[in-house]
Structures are given as C-alpha cells and as structure tokens.
Write a protein that holds these residues in place. Structure first.
Motif, PDB file in Angstrom:
ATOM      1  N   ARG A   3      -3.665  39.570  29.993  1.00  0.00           N
ATOM      2  CA  ARG A   3      -4.310  38.254  30.115  1.00  0.00           C
ATOM      3  C   ARG A   3      -4.737  37.793  28.716  1.00  0.00           C
ATOM      4  O   ARG A   3      -5.782  38.194  28.203  1.00  0.00           O
ATOM      5  CB  ARG A   3      -5.492  38.360  31.052  1.00  0.00           C
ATOM      6  N   THR A   4      -3.916  36.958  28.096  1.00  0.00           N
ATOM      7  CA  THR A   4      -4.207  36.432  26.764  1.00  0.00           C
ATOM      8  C   THR A   4      -4.199  34.914  26.823  1.00  0.00           C
ATOM      9  O   THR A   4      -3.716  34.315  27.787  1.00  0.00           O
ATOM     10  CB  THR A   4      -3.143  36.895  25.743  1.00  0.00           C
ATOM     11  N   GLU A   5      -4.731  34.304  25.786  1.00  0.00           N
ATOM     12  CA  GLU A   5      -4.732  32.833  25.721  1.00  0.00           C
ATOM     13  C   GLU A   5      -3.307  32.278  25.741  1.00  0.00           C
ATOM     14  O   GLU A   5      -3.043  31.277  26.394  1.00  0.00           O
ATOM     15  CB  GLU A   5      -5.463  32.355  24.460  1.00  0.00           C
ATOM     16  N   LYS A   6      -2.404  32.939  25.030  1.00  0.00           N
ATOM     17  CA  LYS A   6      -1.014  32.471  24.984  1.00  0.00           C
ATOM     18  C   LYS A   6      -0.374  32.547  26.367  1.00  0.00           C
ATOM     19  O   LYS A   6       0.281  31.603  26.806  1.00  0.00           O
ATOM     20  CB  LYS A   6      -0.197  33.286  23.985  1.00  0.00           C
ATOM     21  N   ASN A   7      -0.541  33.671  27.061  1.00  0.00           N
ATOM     22  CA  ASN A   7       0.041  33.804  28.399  1.00  0.00           C
ATOM     23  C   ASN A   7      -0.560  32.788  29.369  1.00  0.00           C
ATOM     24  O   ASN A   7       0.151  32.216  30.202  1.00  0.00           O
ATOM     25  CB  ASN A   7      -0.144  35.221  28.931  1.00  0.00           C
TER      26      ASN A   7
END
Length: 197
Positions: A100-104
């Motif tokens: 869970r990342t900002e990019k994803n």
C-alpha cells in the motif's frame, strides 16, 4: 574545340551506359526470373509457420501441443472458478500482494476512474455517468449498499473484489482482458478506499 569534343565524347559515353543499363534490365517477356534479389531473408522467414510441415518432429507438425501444466506468456492462471464457492474461496485465500503506497493508490484511482467510474461513480456510490442516462440500474454503493451475493459492500474482501473484476457480476462484464493482474490489485486497493467514505 578540343574541350567541345571531350564533352561530346563523355556525354555520348554516359548515354551509351544508361541505354545499356535500361536494355539489360528489361526481360524478354518469357521468363519469371526477377534476377538477383537484395536481402532475400526478408522474404523467407527463418522460423516455421504453425501449419508448415516440420521434419524436426516425429509427427511432422510444427504447432505441437504444449507440455502439461505450462501457461502461455502474458496469461495469468486464476485458481478460483466463477461460482459462489469460488467467490468464497477467493475471499478467504486471495489477498493483495501489492504494498500500500501512494503510487499504487494513485494508479488504482486512475484505473478506477477509467474503467469503473462510468457505472460505480467517482465516489463509488453507484452514480456514474451511464447510470445518469437512466437506462441501467445503479450498482450498490461501496460504503452503504448491499452486495447481490449477500453481505455489505463495505465488507468486501480483497479476494471478493478481485473475483468480481475478473469474472464480472450481473450487468458488469469481466474486466480480465482490460486490466492486468497488477492493475486489478491496484483497483482493489482504491475500492477499499471508497468503502470507507
């Protein structure tokens, strides 16, 4: 005067060479030979065509049956069937492998807006642009609606959302051919965001 003769001699020689080239390039009309070919391997492929006889195999067939258990390149093997049992198995055993990342999350939002928003709406409340035409019933809201398979939409797990994206449900068609497995997981991530709104 001598210079004029040289020009005439050189000019006559050029015309004679050009005329000889034109005449020698013309065929006699009785042959199909095209003469020398430049880069012949551009016309004759090195590999075999699938329907071509092939002496490399005992059965002489080029298109051999793939070995058992192999998967074609670019094909993802989804282990759960399009049944209620498969849906429940996916819910229990299939979890998002992406971090869970900002990019994803951003990628998931972009994919959701491109593929899901026309029906589900930008905020996931079932008020998409197609629904506003009043020709299709609205899908249930991710935050407050009831799932047609039972339970609340806000309680859908990773596996249930992925299963629905893969196979489709009711009026929603399958998105397996439009979204790669990684893209599906990113959409799942965004749907979880919409479930909380």
């Amino acid at each position: 005067m001598l210079a004029m003769n040289k020009i005439r001699i050189i000019g006559s020689a050029c015309i004679a060479v050009a005329l000889a080239a034109v005449v020698s390039s013309c065929g006699d009309g009785r042959t199909t030979d095209t003469g020398m070919e430049f880069s012949r391997n551009m016309y004759d492929p090195i590999g075999y065509n699938p329907d071509q006889l092939n002496n490399n195999f005992a059965n002489k067939i080029t298109a051999q049956t793939p070995p058992a258990g192999t998967v074609p390149i670019g094909f993802d093997k989804y282990p759960y069937e399009n049944t209620m049992e498969g849906y429940e198995e996916a819910s229990a055993n299939f979890h998002n492998p992406l971090e869970r990342t900002e990019k994803n999350l951003k990628d998931g939002e972009v994919l959701y807006l491109r593929f899901c928003q026309p029906c589900h709406g930008e905020s996931g409340h079932g008020d998409g642009s197609i629904v506003k035409l009043e020709k299709f019933p609205p899908p249930p809201s991710y935050a407050t609606g009831n799932s047609s398979r039972g339970g609340l939409m806000k309680d859908l797990t990773d596996g249930k959302i992925y299963h629905t994206i893969y196979y489709g449900l009711n009026l929603m068609g399958s998105h397996a051919s439009q979204l790669s497995p990684e893209e599906r997981w990113k959409v799942v991530m965004h749907v979880h965001e919409l479930q909380q709104r």
